[in-house]
Design an enzyme around this catalytic site. Structure first.
Site, PDB file in Angstrom:
ATOM      1  N   CYS A 101       2.997   2.627   6.527  1.00 39.11           N
ATOM      2  CA  CYS A 101       3.465   2.956   7.867  1.00 39.11           C
ATOM      3  C   CYS A 101       3.305   1.753   8.781  1.00 39.11           C
ATOM      4  CB  CYS A 101       2.658   4.134   8.434  1.00 39.11           C
ATOM      5  SG  CYS A 101       1.858   5.123   7.194  1.00 39.11           S
ATOM      6  N   GLY A 150      -0.499  14.502  -1.041  1.00 39.45           N
ATOM      7  CA  GLY A 150      -1.819  14.312  -0.433  1.00 39.45           C
ATOM      8  C   GLY A 150      -1.752  14.540   1.070  1.00 39.45           C
TER       9      GLY A 150
END
Lengths: 86, 398
Positions: B323, B70
């Site tokens: 993240c 993605g």
């Protein structure tokens, strides 16, 4: 190098746009699209690949299709090819 | 008991998907460009997968470009369209709800001479179509708005934004990585020009993604080379992963309506009971949200500790984006929604999938309040946020 013929105001039966696609997509797409056309129909192929100026007339000569000519747009070329034979 | 509630990170590979993939690791190892039978079998498998993926989002086969992920699809969309249309203008619009693969692509484009507008969401994580309209200038060539947020579950008004973009001849991309396979996604209904998706979000393999590119839309490739994907994305195809993506898309399309309903019921139960815990805030939109998504901010404790204690009990959840978790930063998405930094640190995200059961929900609902209680006992903020609140005033625990 085959002589490039410049034309204007050609009315195509089918247009295919491969602007930004690199070599050899212009020849693969040309072959694919001509396979779909009927004899006498005109294909307009839009590409910004300048190698096509040499390749497309040569392809037409090799395959017996008629290279009508090329027209220039702002930042790409418009090639016109008439299908001959079946 | 083990409870996997992190389906937004990834989903388990379905056995049927693995079975479909296996021959392409072994006997059917051909290169799809080869003209002998090994090659043509691989080519047919890729084209069959393209048809399955196209069917899932109501696209034409030729409108599907396979990618490795993605994130690659997002990079491809932003850079590919921005550079293809730069002669018309050099302004793009993205939102603060986006994944890093969009935000960092936008930042890269800024370094390349483009300008970017980053639209903030409201407190539910919703982007206002009117704000999009106001951000448009004559130079705007591209808008990218996430379809659904993996962090807070909010589903954005893409259809309304698409109408605005179309009126101004601006290309619209949506990152639908979190939504495709989890809710019905129809590119024609949405009216988007580009859409990113990822196979491992709907029980397919990792390493397979796709970009929907509306027919007639020009794009500059991200990877130059051979003629794969119609010259739009070079590199020998990851045939087994693509086959897996196709099979997962087919299963997803068939099972989606029933799966959505089951997951929604489990999620609602989870939300209802977690919201009974004191000083827990629900994040995202209460109705316009992904069916398996439940996200919260728990006050007076730190998210990572909560995640580790839940993991010790076999309950696997997330604190926001992966993240953000690794960098130990507050989620920019939560901050953009107006949630203060110290509260955003207590973020916890439960994302349910087809494999979750009522028993697992009950188990989580038993353990979660105990863990919060224990962590709050240890927390230096057990009596309140103190001078953490804006202005340095001492705000006691409610």
């Amino acid at each position: 190098m085959k002589k490039v013929r410049f034309v204007e105001h050609i009315t195509p039966d089918v247009t295919t746009d491969i602007v930004y696609m690199m070599c050899p997509m212009h020849l693969l797409k040309l072959d694919e699209m001509m396979g779909k056309l009927k004899s006498g129909q005109i294909l307009e192929l839009l590409t910004d690949y300048d190698g096509a100026l040499e390749d497309i007339p040569a392809w037409c000569e090799n395959t017996g299709n008629e290279f009508i000519g090329v027209d220039e747009a702002d930042d790409y070329f418009k090639f016109y090819i008439r299908k001959t034979g079946s | 008991m083990e409870c996997y509630f992190d389906h937004v990170a990834t989903t388990p590979l379905r056995p049927e998907v693995l079975n479909a993939m296996m021959p392409y690791f072994r006997e059917e190892f051909g290169n799809p460009l080869s003209i002998y039978p090994l090659g043509t079998t691989a080519r047919e498998a890729v084209e069959s997968a393209r048809e399955q993926v196209a069917a899932l989002i109501n696209a034409k086969n030729a409108e599907i470009i396979f990618t490795s992920s993605g994130a690659e699809a997002n990079n491809f969309a932003l850079r590919g369209i921005a550079f293809a249309r730069q002669h018309e203008g050099k302004h793009i619009i993205v939102t603060r709800m986006e994944h890093h693969s969009i935000l960092n692509s936008a930042r890269f484009l800024e370094k390349m001479g483009f300008t970017a507008t980053y639209l903030p969401p409201d407190k539910y994580g919703l982007i206002d179509p009117e704000a999009v309209k106001k951000a448009i200038i004559d130079e705007t060539i591209l808008i990218s708005v996430i379809d659904a947020s993996p962090e807070v579950g909010t589903i954005e008004p893409i259809r309304e934004i698409a109408a605005i973009a179309r009126e101004r001849n601006i290309t619209l991309h949506t990152d639908a990585v979190a939504s495709v396979g989890n809710i019905p996604v129809d590119v024609k209904e949405l009216g988007v020009d580009l859409l990113s998706m990822s196979a491992h979000q709907f029980n397919g393999p990792k390493g397979a993604g796709a970009l929907y590119l509306r027919e007639g839309q020009r794009i500059i490739p991200l990877i130059f080379g051979g003629i794969q994907e119609g010259g739009r994305r070079a590199g020998t195809e990851n045939v087994s992963a693509i086959v897996g993506m196709g099979r997962a898309a087919e299963i997803s399309k068939a099972e989606l309506p029933l799966r959505v309903e089951n997951i929604r019921q489990l999620r609602d139960r989870l939300i209802k009971d977690i919201m009974k815990i004191e000083d827990v805030h629900f994040t995202g939109h209460p109705e316009k949200r992904l069916p398996g998504h439940a996200s919260f901010c728990v006050e007076y404790i730190e998210g990572e500790g909560m995640l580790l204690m839940l993991a010790a009990k076999g309950i696997y959840v997330a604190s926001g984006s992966a993240c953000t978790s690794k960098a130990l930063k507050s989620s920019p998405v939560l901050l953009s929604m107006g949630i203060p930094t110290h509260v955003a640190h207590g973020s916890v995200v439960f994302t349910l999938g087809a494999d979750n059961t009522e028993e697992q929900i009950e188990y989580a609902l038993e353990e979660f309040p105990r863990i919060i209680k224990r962590l709050r006992e240890l927390s230096p903020f057990a009596k309140g946020w103190g001078d953490m609140e804006e202005g340095g005033t001492c705000i006691p625990k409610k």
